[in-house]
Design an enzyme around this catalytic site. Structure first.
Site, short mmCIF file in Angstrom:
data_model
loop_
_atom_site.label_atom_id
_atom_site.label_comp_id
_atom_site.label_asym_id
_atom_site.label_seq_id
_atom_site.Cartn_x
_atom_site.Cartn_y
_atom_site.Cartn_z
N ARG A 128 1.03 -1.41 0.14
CA ARG A 128 0.28 -0.50 -0.11
C ARG A 128 0.98 1.41 -0.03
NH1 ARG A 128 -5.83 1.36 3.08
NH2 ARG A 128 -6.15 -0.14 1.88
N HIS A 181 -6.54 -0.03 -6.39
CA HIS A 181 -6.74 -0.63 -5.91
C HIS A 181 -7.83 -1.43 -6.28
CE1 HIS A 181 -7.55 -1.17 -1.12
NE2 HIS A 181 -8.54 -0.52 -0.92
N GLN A 222 -9.59 -4.23 -3.84
CA GLN A 222 -10.85 -3.55 -3.39
C GLN A 222 -12.07 -4.35 -4.22
OE1 GLN A 222 -12.02 -1.35 -0.84
NE2 GLN A 222 -13.97 -2.43 -1.24
N ASP A 281 -17.41 6.30 -1.79
CA ASP A 281 -16.17 6.74 -1.15
C ASP A 281 -15.29 7.93 -0.57
OD1 ASP A 281 -14.27 6.54 -0.38
OD2 ASP A 281 -11.91 5.91 -2.24
N CYS A 284 -16.39 1.93 0.05
CA CYS A 284 -15.36 0.70 -0.19
C CYS A 284 -14.89 1.01 2.20
CB CYS A 284 -13.95 1.14 -1.03
SG CYS A 284 -13.68 2.56 -0.92
N ARG A 305 -13.66 -8.67 1.30
CA ARG A 305 -11.77 -8.46 0.46
C ARG A 305 -10.76 -9.79 1.22
NH1 ARG A 305 -10.25 -3.42 0.97
NH2 ARG A 305 -8.09 -5.06 -0.03
N1 CP Z 1 -10.76 -0.79 1.75
C1 CP Z 1 -9.98 -0.07 1.89
O1 CP Z 1 -9.01 -0.30 2.23
O2 CP Z 1 -9.35 0.20 3.72
P1 CP Z 1 -8.57 -0.06 4.45
O3 CP Z 1 -8.05 1.69 4.17
O4 CP Z 1 -9.37 -0.31 6.22
O5 CP Z 1 -7.43 -0.71 3.92
N1 NVA Z 2 -10.09 6.34 -1.90
C1 NVA Z 2 -9.29 6.40 -0.72
C2 NVA Z 2 -9.91 4.93 -0.10
C3 NVA Z 2 -9.53 4.16 0.89
C4 NVA Z 2 -9.81 2.34 1.14
C5 NVA Z 2 -8.32 6.75 -0.59
O1 NVA Z 2 -7.49 6.76 -1.03
O2 NVA Z 2 -7.68 7.23 0.28
#
Ligand code: CP
Ligand code: NVA
Length: 322
Positions: free
Chosen positions: A106, A133, A136, A228, A267, A295
């Protein structure tokens, strides 16, 4: 087969099978099926997950899912490792490849997960970058498949920011032949290159990709509405951005334009009162927590697929995937 999962269209050929596998494996696992519970394709392998940003769902679903597949999850928080201090992404990747059976990452910049993959001898799964992502999207399309039998006439609407989650959602919808309409305020449209990729896939599969600035147009007669946060991780300094999203909240009035059997998706984490109201989040038609659970199941399918394809195939033969 792709070696890495950087965006969801990396698994374009096998996407539907990966999701059907996840749905069937979840069903078998939950009824304590012995073959599913003894399916250990990651046996003796350590899988490392690097996080530059916080996470609840991704971290827990990977840790638990890797454990259930017989692997050993190693969570590597950026402040605890040398990456970004004295070591490059490429060197970190080469070192970790000597120990691990796979990596998840990440990161802020999508270029970093590309760089990690470029130097890796083991599969890399993108666990969220500023552009994509895919894990997701796998869970999202799995959830849609669980809730709707007839994909041919489905309309999915996105209302909000043209961000990383939308990118893989639109690719995933196109890969399954599902129409995607997205309503975005001017100036926050999705990445053009991703839209072009999506349109090419949608053309092949006979589905629509429609952009609008009008949330009502996007959700009219839609089966699913997805939103989102307006401000993603790494954009916290863009405080003025929120003003552009006036009228883009998913609320009771907006969903009244949808199909009677509408579903709400997010998400998560959600900013209740901003992009979505409590009324919608807590409604019986909200499937946001199914997405969160999925997930894990979707990632278990992806992990087995990328790291031990033979075992994934063998398990698929045991299940009824049609
Ligand atoms: N949706 C998602 O990726 O959640 P987190 O940021 O909690 O991992
Ligand atoms: N668009 C959001 C998604 C979080 C799961 C981000 O990147 O912060």
């Amino acid at each position: 087969m792709a070696q890495h999962l950087l965006a969801i269209d990396d698994v374009e050929e096998d996407f539907e099978k990966i999701l059907k596998w996840a749905i069937e494996f979840k069903r078998l696992w939950k009824r304590s099926d012995e073959v599913a519970q003894n399916f250990l394709p990651l046996d003796t392998l350590a899988i490392g997950s690097i996080y530059e940003k916080p996470s609840t769902r991704t971290r827990v679903s990977f840790e638990v899912g890797i454990n259930r597949l017989g692997g050993y999850p190693l969570t590597l928080l950026k402040n605890d490792i040398q990456l970004g201090k004295s070591e490059t992404v490429g060197d970190t990747s080469q070192v970790l490849s000597r120990f691990l059976g796979g990596m998840t990452y990440r990161c802020f910049s999508h270029a970093d997960v590309e760089e990690l993959a470029k130097h890796a001898d083991v599969p890399v799964l993108n666990a969220l970058s500023d552009k994509h992502h895919p894990c997701q999207a796998a869970a999202d399309l799995m959830t849609i498949m669980e809730h709707f039998d007839d994909r041919e006439h489905l309309k999915v609407a996105w209302v909000g920011d043209g961000n990383n989650v939308l990118h893989d959602l639109m690719l995933g919808c196109a890969m399954l032949g599902i129409d995607i309409y997205y309503a975005i305020p001017k100036g926050y449209e999705p990445d053009e290159e991703v839209v072009e990729r999506t349109q090419k896939i949608a053309e092949k599969n006979g589905s629509k990709v429609v952009e609008t600035n009008d949330p009502v147009e996007a959700v009219t007669d839609a089966n699913v509405v997805y939103t989102d946060v307006f401000i993603s991780m790494g954009e916290e300094h863009l405080t003025d951005k929120v003003e552009s999203f006036a009228g883009f909240q998913v609320n009771e009035e907006l969903v009244s334009n949808m199909d009677d059997d509408w579903k709400f998706m997010h998400c998560l984490p959600a900013h209740r009162g901003d992009e979505v109201t409590n009324w919608v989040m807590d409604h019986k038609n909200s499937i946001a927590f199914d997405q969160a659970e999925n997930r894990m199941w979707a990632q278990m399918s992806l992990l087995a697929y990328f790291i031990n394809e033979g075992a994934w195939d063998a398990m698929g033969e045991f299940m009824t995937l049609d």
